[in-house]
Design a protein around this motif. Structure first.
Motif, short mmCIF file in Angstrom:
data_model
loop_
_atom_site.label_atom_id
_atom_site.label_comp_id
_atom_site.label_asym_id
_atom_site.label_seq_id
_atom_site.Cartn_x
_atom_site.Cartn_y
_atom_site.Cartn_z
N PHE A 43 21.27 -79.41 -34.99
CA PHE A 43 21.28 -80.35 -36.09
C PHE A 43 19.91 -80.30 -36.75
CE2 PHE A 43 20.01 -82.34 -32.15
CZ PHE A 43 18.75 -82.82 -32.46
N VAL A 44 19.76 -81.02 -37.84
CA VAL A 44 18.44 -81.28 -38.40
C VAL A 44 18.24 -82.78 -38.41
CG1 VAL A 44 16.93 -81.11 -40.41
CG2 VAL A 44 18.43 -79.20 -39.82
N MET A 45 17.17 -83.27 -37.79
CA MET A 45 16.87 -84.70 -37.77
C MET A 45 15.65 -84.95 -38.65
SD MET A 45 15.98 -87.26 -34.57
CE MET A 45 17.69 -87.55 -34.13
N PHE A 46 15.86 -85.71 -39.71
CA PHE A 46 14.77 -86.02 -40.63
C PHE A 46 14.07 -87.29 -40.19
CE2 PHE A 46 17.71 -83.48 -43.24
CZ PHE A 46 16.82 -82.53 -43.73
N GLY A 47 12.76 -87.19 -39.93
CA GLY A 47 11.96 -88.36 -39.60
C GLY A 47 11.92 -88.72 -38.14
N GLY A 48 12.48 -87.88 -37.26
CA GLY A 48 12.49 -88.25 -35.86
C GLY A 48 12.65 -87.08 -34.91
N ILE A 49 12.51 -87.38 -33.61
CA ILE A 49 12.64 -86.41 -32.53
C ILE A 49 13.59 -86.98 -31.50
CG2 ILE A 49 11.40 -85.16 -30.70
CD1 ILE A 49 8.84 -85.53 -32.39
N ASP A 50 14.52 -86.18 -31.04
CA ASP A 50 15.48 -86.61 -30.01
C ASP A 50 15.15 -85.90 -28.71
OD1 ASP A 50 17.64 -87.25 -28.41
OD2 ASP A 50 19.07 -87.19 -30.06
N SER A 51 14.50 -86.62 -27.79
CA SER A 51 14.03 -86.01 -26.54
C SER A 51 15.16 -85.61 -25.61
CB SER A 51 13.09 -86.98 -25.81
OG SER A 51 13.75 -88.20 -25.50
N SER A 52 16.38 -86.07 -25.86
CA SER A 52 17.50 -85.70 -25.00
C SER A 52 17.92 -84.25 -25.21
CB SER A 52 18.69 -86.63 -25.24
OG SER A 52 19.23 -86.43 -26.54
N TYR A 53 17.42 -83.62 -26.27
CA TYR A 53 17.82 -82.25 -26.59
C TYR A 53 16.85 -81.20 -26.08
CZ TYR A 53 21.78 -83.70 -29.43
OH TYR A 53 22.98 -84.21 -29.85
N TYR A 54 15.76 -81.62 -25.42
CA TYR A 54 14.85 -80.63 -24.87
C TYR A 54 14.39 -81.04 -23.48
CZ TYR A 54 10.98 -83.73 -26.35
OH TYR A 54 10.14 -84.80 -26.52
N SER A 55 13.91 -80.08 -22.72
CA SER A 55 13.41 -80.33 -21.36
C SER A 55 11.90 -80.13 -21.33
CB SER A 55 14.09 -79.38 -20.37
OG SER A 55 13.84 -78.03 -20.69
N GLY A 56 11.24 -80.83 -20.40
CA GLY A 56 9.79 -80.71 -20.29
C GLY A 56 9.09 -81.39 -21.45
N SER A 57 7.90 -80.88 -21.78
CA SER A 57 7.09 -81.47 -22.83
C SER A 57 7.06 -80.57 -24.06
CB SER A 57 5.65 -81.69 -22.34
OG SER A 57 5.63 -82.54 -21.20
N LEU A 58 6.86 -81.18 -25.20
CA LEU A 58 6.68 -80.41 -26.42
C LEU A 58 5.31 -79.73 -26.41
CD1 LEU A 58 8.07 -82.98 -29.01
CD2 LEU A 58 9.08 -80.75 -28.50
N ASN A 59 5.28 -78.47 -26.79
CA ASN A 59 4.04 -77.70 -26.86
C ASN A 59 3.58 -77.63 -28.32
OD1 ASN A 59 3.86 -76.52 -23.98
ND2 ASN A 59 5.96 -76.06 -24.60
N LEU A 60 2.39 -78.12 -28.58
CA LEU A 60 1.89 -78.23 -29.94
C LEU A 60 1.24 -76.92 -30.38
CD1 LEU A 60 0.24 -81.76 -29.64
CD2 LEU A 60 2.65 -81.16 -29.92
#
Length: 360
Positions: free
Chosen positions: A201-218
């Protein structure tokens, strides 16, 4: 990432976050093949420009333009910046078999005297710019500039499963300086955060943590044009096979394959035993192929053979494309859907960075 998705959307209007599911349909490659035109098309249109390999793209979304609403399916593309759709002014075959915008049916249409012209890898469009209300999911942008095509030459867009394109790259590469849709969303305070994220999907204005594992890498951007980053290396089984000493890469939802310099792509194909665009390997032996590891900002992002080998009804082909784009800093790679579907991606305009994490 690529499953048959529902057409519904989730709009959280109070906190200005909108999640737009994507629709799966036939790809351009499938349409051409069904009409017996694929071989001739590939001969006439070799892949020679970046960011626009739509041949295998199957996912797009319907948006609304105008009051009352006129609906169009558009490709959400981080490799370009303009929004445009076909118009009633266009008589090209590619327009006549897609939905066309009719200004006379719109009470919110505002014409301009500006023209727009966009060149893609295997096609192009020219037209005029105008303003109107644009609705993307639950977000209503009341004053959005967009293109109305007057010409769409060739067969490329004729067989495309979508009507138009919604660009999500930076204003600096927008044709005629037209303000991109997401910039308008930010400027008008229509999103709670100046970012959008992508999974199925494309989420405008937000992040859905249920769709990824671990931590986001910047990962910081190296240029504010496309979503361009610096890549450290490309390795297989610990051996550097491309991007030695670093290179540039673009994360592009409008490119279906992994594209890179012809030498680097040849090295990968040689390493996995590819020949003449196919992989001479049985399905059971697929797991013996190594991951391709893209090291970015010191972090390893592996892509498994299940992602980079495409099964075409029992005939396996590598999901790579060799292109040579001269840039001052050396090699340029395009991390298209073969890479993106392995990772949840946050496109962060507030901090000029992308965030990556493995999909859950």
């Amino acid at each position: 990432r690529k499953w048959l998705l529902l057409l519904g959307l989730v709009a959280l209007s109070q906190c200005r976050v909108t999640k737009v599911s994507l629709k799966k349909g036939k790809s351009l490659r499938q349409n051409l093949k069904e009409h017996g035109l694929l071989e001739d098309f590939l001969k006439k249109h070799p892949y020679n420009l970046p960011l626009t390999n739509y041949m295998d793209i199957e996912y797009y979304r319907t948006i609304s333009i105008s009051t009352p609403a006129q609906d169009f399916s558009v490709l959400f593309n981080t490799g370009s910046s303009n929004l445009w759709v076909p118009s009633m002014y266009c008589s090209s075959p590619a327009c006549t078999n897609h939905n066309r915008f009719n200004p006379s049916d719109s009470s919110t249409y505002e014409a301009t005297s500006e023209n727009v012209s966009i060149q893609y890898g295997t096609g192009s469009m020219t037209g005029i710019l105008s303003y109107n209300t644009v609705q993307v999911g639950g977000i209503v942008d009341t004053i959005q500039i967009f293109g109305l095509s007057e010409t769409e030459p060739g067969s490329f867009l004729y067989y495309s499963p979508f009507d138009g394109i919604l660009g999500l790259a930076f204003p600096s590469i927008s044709s005629s300086g037209a303000t991109p849709v997401f910039d308008n969303m930010m400027n008008e305070g229509l999103v709670s955060q100046d970012l959008f994220s992508s999974g199925s999907f494309v989420m405008f204005g937000g992040i859905d943590s249920s769709y990824y594992s671990g931590s986001l890498n910047l990962i910081p951007l190296s240029a504010e044009t496309y979503w361009e980053i610096t890549m450290d290396s490309v390795t297989m089984n610990g051996e550097t096979i491309a991007c030695s000493g670093g290179c540039q890469a673009i994360i592009d939802t409008g490119t279906s394959l992994l594209a890179g310099p012809s030498t680097g792509i040849s090295n990968i194909e040689f390493y996995i035993g590819a020949s003449d665009g196919t992989v001479r390997i049985s399905c059971s032996a697929m797991s013996s192929l190594p991951n391709i590891v893209f090291t970015i900002n010191g972090i390893k992002f592996p892509v498994p053979p299940s992602a980079y080998i495409i099964d075409n009804s029992g005939s396996f082909s590598p999901g790579f494309e060799g292109i040579d784009i001269p840039i001052s800093s050396g090699e340029l790679w395009i991390l298209g859907d073969v890479f993106i579907r392995q990772y949840y991606v946050v496109f962060d305009r507030a901090n000029n960075q992308v965030d990556l994490a493995p999909v859950a």
